[in-house]
Design a protein around this motif. Structure first.
Motif, short mmCIF file in Angstrom:
data_model
loop_
_atom_site.label_atom_id
_atom_site.label_comp_id
_atom_site.label_asym_id
_atom_site.label_seq_id
_atom_site.Cartn_x
_atom_site.Cartn_y
_atom_site.Cartn_z
N SER A 32 3.69 -3.15 -1.17
CA SER A 32 3.58 -2.15 -0.08
C SER A 32 4.28 -0.99 -0.24
O SER A 32 5.49 -1.53 -0.08
CB SER A 32 2.25 -1.94 0.57
OG SER A 32 3.38 -2.31 2.10
N ASP A 35 -9.14 -6.54 -4.92
CA ASP A 35 -9.40 -4.89 -5.37
C ASP A 35 -8.17 -4.97 -3.99
O ASP A 35 -7.85 -3.64 -4.50
CB ASP A 35 -10.54 -4.92 -4.43
CG ASP A 35 -11.55 -5.22 -6.48
OD1 ASP A 35 -11.19 -5.16 -6.63
OD2 ASP A 35 -13.37 -5.59 -5.66
N ASP A 36 -7.83 -5.05 -2.74
CA ASP A 36 -6.97 -5.24 -1.98
C ASP A 36 -5.48 -5.03 -2.52
O ASP A 36 -4.44 -4.92 -1.86
CB ASP A 36 -6.68 -5.71 -0.47
CG ASP A 36 -8.39 -5.02 -0.34
OD1 ASP A 36 -8.73 -3.89 -0.64
OD2 ASP A 36 -8.98 -5.73 0.31
#
Length: 219
Positions: free
Chosen positions: A90, A52-53
């Protein structure tokens, strides 16, 4: 297209590492690169499904340039002898990626921070100073030790970092300048039908390690 052709191309490139040869074989390179990007797209979907991350990282964003940076490394060949790809990137760049390296000399999966800049290194050391026991538990987990080895570049400090005592309980970790692990791959493993499943398995095993480090530099 397949990983067989990817390795064949890299072997040919290694023997003929020049712009002239690449110009003659650029169509072949782009066909292989486009195929690999599609494969990475599929892996990207699978990793997002199990985590989920996970940060969405399409293949075109993940794959690295094959050109060496000759401005800073003028003695290197024009082109790399491998294809590298960083997954789970990220947007702010403050995260250790999940890196896949496929090359003629070596193939491996790695993750963490290799010789990070001072600000990140300071944050990692702060986290270990505060709670190094959790980090050691991750490193010492049986399945983790069976999957990875800690990358040791031989560049660790000989003494304690500034601000830490020589008798700190985690001084062995605080002296490090690299916080990364690696899982070596054989070409046979990469060529196998279950290679994508293997990447997912390695990702899952590495997840607590990367989560600890990523939390250290974001909290």
């Amino acid at each position: 297209m397949s990983f067989y052709k990817l390795y064949d191309f890299l072997r040919d490139l290694q023997k003929n590492n020049s712009k002239d040869w690449m110009d003659e074989n650029r169509k072949r390179y782009h066909e292989i690169r486009d195929w690999y990007i599609q494969w990475l797209d599929e892996l990207n979907v699978e990793l997002a499904r199990i985590d989920d991350d996970y940060n969405d990282t399409p293949g075109r964003k993940a794959i690295n340039r094959i050109n060496n940076n000759l401005m800073f490394h003028p003695n290197k060949p024009v082109y790399k002898d491998h294809l590298g790809a960083g997954m789970d990137l990220s947007s702010h760049g403050k995260q250790g990626d999940f890196y896949i390296h496929l090359g003629t000399q070596e193939s491996f999966i790695a993750g963490g921070f290799y010789k990070p800049k001072k600000k990140i290194l300071d944050s990692l050391r702060d986290a270990i100073d505060y709670n190094g026991a959790d980090y050691k538990r991750i490193l010492n987990k049986k399945s983790f030790k069976e999957t990875f080895y800690v990358i040791n570049d031989g560049d660790s400090l000989k003494t304690a970092p500034k601000g830490y005592s020589q008798d700190h309980e985690h001084i062995d970790l605080l002296r490090l300048k690299t916080f990364a692990v690696q899982h070596d791959l054989t070409q046979k493993e990469v060529l196998a039908n279950d290679f994508k499943a293997k990447c997912i398995k390695v990702y899952k095993e590495m997840k607590p390690f990367r989560a600890y480090l990523n939390k250290a530099i974001t909290v």
